[in-house]
Motif scaffolding. Structure first.
Motif, PDB file in Angstrom:
ATOM      1  N   ALA A 162     -43.802  13.129  60.678  1.00  0.00           N
ATOM      2  CA  ALA A 162     -44.007  12.706  59.289  1.00  0.00           C
ATOM      3  C   ALA A 162     -43.433  11.316  59.058  1.00  0.00           C
ATOM      4  N   SER A 163     -42.233  11.068  59.572  1.00  0.00           N
ATOM      5  CA  SER A 163     -41.630   9.743  59.368  1.00  0.00           C
ATOM      6  C   SER A 163     -42.402   8.664  60.120  1.00  0.00           C
ATOM      7  N   ALA A 166     -45.674   7.965  58.231  1.00  0.00           N
ATOM      8  CA  ALA A 166     -45.391   7.194  57.023  1.00  0.00           C
ATOM      9  C   ALA A 166     -45.103   5.740  57.373  1.00  0.00           C
ATOM     10  N   VAL A 172     -48.220  10.930  53.484  1.00  0.00           N
ATOM     11  CA  VAL A 172     -47.889  12.116  54.273  1.00  0.00           C
ATOM     12  C   VAL A 172     -47.354  13.239  53.395  1.00  0.00           C
ATOM     13  N   HIS A 198     -36.525  12.552  52.893  1.00  0.00           N
ATOM     14  CA  HIS A 198     -37.947  12.319  53.132  1.00  0.00           C
ATOM     15  C   HIS A 198     -38.672  11.989  51.830  1.00  0.00           C
ATOM     16  N   VAL A 203     -42.478  10.659  51.435  1.00  0.00           N
ATOM     17  CA  VAL A 203     -43.121  11.835  52.022  1.00  0.00           C
ATOM     18  C   VAL A 203     -43.031  13.002  51.037  1.00  0.00           C
TER      19      VAL A 203
END
Length: 413
Positions: A162-163, A166, A172, A198, A203
């Protein structure tokens, strides 16, 4: 080289490669055959969900060993070879081309594979797992055509992906079925911190929601449908719902398995002359009050340390590894470093301000330091590993007080 029957290692990732290398280092002189199912030479896996997806790490930088290492060490590296059957009584291994290999010792470093998501639409285009180099390259290529991504699973891999997505400019959303992130690994305090970290970086984190179906048009993913009837629009899905150990070879050969292949502290299984190392091994641990008797640890450190212990047995100088388990994860600009095995009921003590993204969370059990989670504090992580190994007793107020030098607090139980 000795005329003895060879050591055959099934699996050419961290554990298999380390076992071969350490066996040679310790003087093991029988032939070594290292079988890799992939076509790539052994490579580093952590950068797949970190640097490779963000473009900070190149494929050329992933090699575990230099190009001449295996030949120099008389290790017969065979790529694109899959073992399909094991006869432990006859000490033979059958490969996917029906050829057979006899062995003096066999080491199963078969690793684990991504869990499948058993919902309608799971076969649509645009849905990815991340376990291998080829997986990572496919995701990286697809990012050029992705604006909205959904990561299903809020574990370490899911959050790292996810990071990375992004950072590459995608919008995301992370969907986690549990009410908090990393519920098996972190206490609520750390779970809540990560969810907030996050979200602060753009996110979206959806907790406590299962996936009912994946839907699309023209054969491509367009929506993730949740169990409350809501839908998340996306043009890419990455699954991070955990892995399952590749035990089939051992199980069909009658070797004892339970959430992995059961081994002693030296990697030896229930079958004579057969070892298991790495993510597939459920290993006997040193006796620690409040901790499980055995565990299948999915980490590079555990794979390498377990392989070294197994190699010591092969070389005739058995030395079980008894170090402190540790692990790390890079998410956004956060370096999470974990040492020890915290358990429910441990006393948690925070050192530093969590909102500053620089702190450590220490865990005491009966007054003894047993684990630590650090964020952007690598020096404290390294010190905590030493303190945990020493069984240090530290006053909680000293742990919390940043003016106290933790090096001066070390003591034995």
């Amino acid at each position: 080289m000795s005329a003895r029957a060879p050591l055959v290692i099934v699996g050419a990732s961290y554990a298999g490669t380390q076992l071969a290398a350490t066996a040679r280092e310790l003087g093991f002189d029988a032939p070594i055959i290292l079988l890799g199912e992939e076509g790539h030479a052994p490579y580093q896996r952590p950068p797949l969900s970190k640097g490779l997806l963000t473009g900070k790490t190149s494929v050329d930088a992933l090699a575990l060993r230099g190009p001449g290492f295996f030949a120099d060490q008389a290790i017969d590296l065979q790529l694109g070879r899959r073992a399909k059957a094991l006869d432990a009584a006859a000490r033979t291994l059958t490969l996917d081309d029906d050829s057979t290999l006899g062995y003096g010792w066999l080491a199963l470093a078969t690793g684990a594979r991504c869990r499948a998501l058993p919902v309608p639409g799971a076969d649509l285009d645009g849905i990815y797992n991340l376990r291998t180099l080829d997986d990572a390259l496919r995701i990286s290529d697809a990012l050029a055509h992705t604006t909205r991504a959904c990561v299903i699973g809020g574990g370490f891999i899911g959050l790292e992906v996810a990071s990375a997505l992004a950072a590459r400019g995608a919008s995301v959303t992370v969907v986690e079925s549990q009410p908090r992130l990393l519920a098996r690994s972190f206490p609520p305090l750390m779970s809540d911190y990560l969810a907030g970290a996050h979200r602060q970086r753009g996110v979206e984190v959806v907790l406590g929601r299962g996936v009912r179906a994946l839907s699309g048009d023209a054969g491509r993913i367009r929506h993730v449908e949740l169990d409350d009837g809501s839908r998340i629009a996306c043009d890419m899905v990455v699954l991070g719902i955990g892995v399952q150990p590749n035990i089939e070879l051992a199980l069909e050969a009658g070797i004892a398995c339970d959430n992995g292949i059961l081994t002693d502290a030296l990697g030896r299984t229930s079958a004579p002359q057969v070892m298991a190392v790495g993510d597939v091994a459920n290993t006997l641990l040193p006796a620690v009050p409040g901790c499980p008797l055995r565990l299948r640890l999915e980490s590079i450190q555990a794979a390498n340390d377990g392989a070294r212990a197994a190699a010591s047995a092969l070389a005739g100088s058995p030395q079980p590894f008894e170090g402190v388990p540790w692990f790390w994860s890079d998410q956004h600009k956060l370096k999470l470093q974990m040492a020890g095995l915290p358990m429910p009921g441990d006393q948690a003590v925070v050192r530093g301000e969590m909102q500053s993204d620089r702190f450590s969370l220490f865990y005491l059990r009966g007054g003894v330091l047993v684990a630590a989670h650090s964020v952007n504090r690598p020096a404290e992580h390294m010190l905590s590993r030493k303190l945990i190994a020493a069984g240090a007793r530290i006053d909680p107020q000293q742990l919390q007080d940043e003016s106290v030098d933790l090096k001066s607090t070390r003591s034995s139980p």
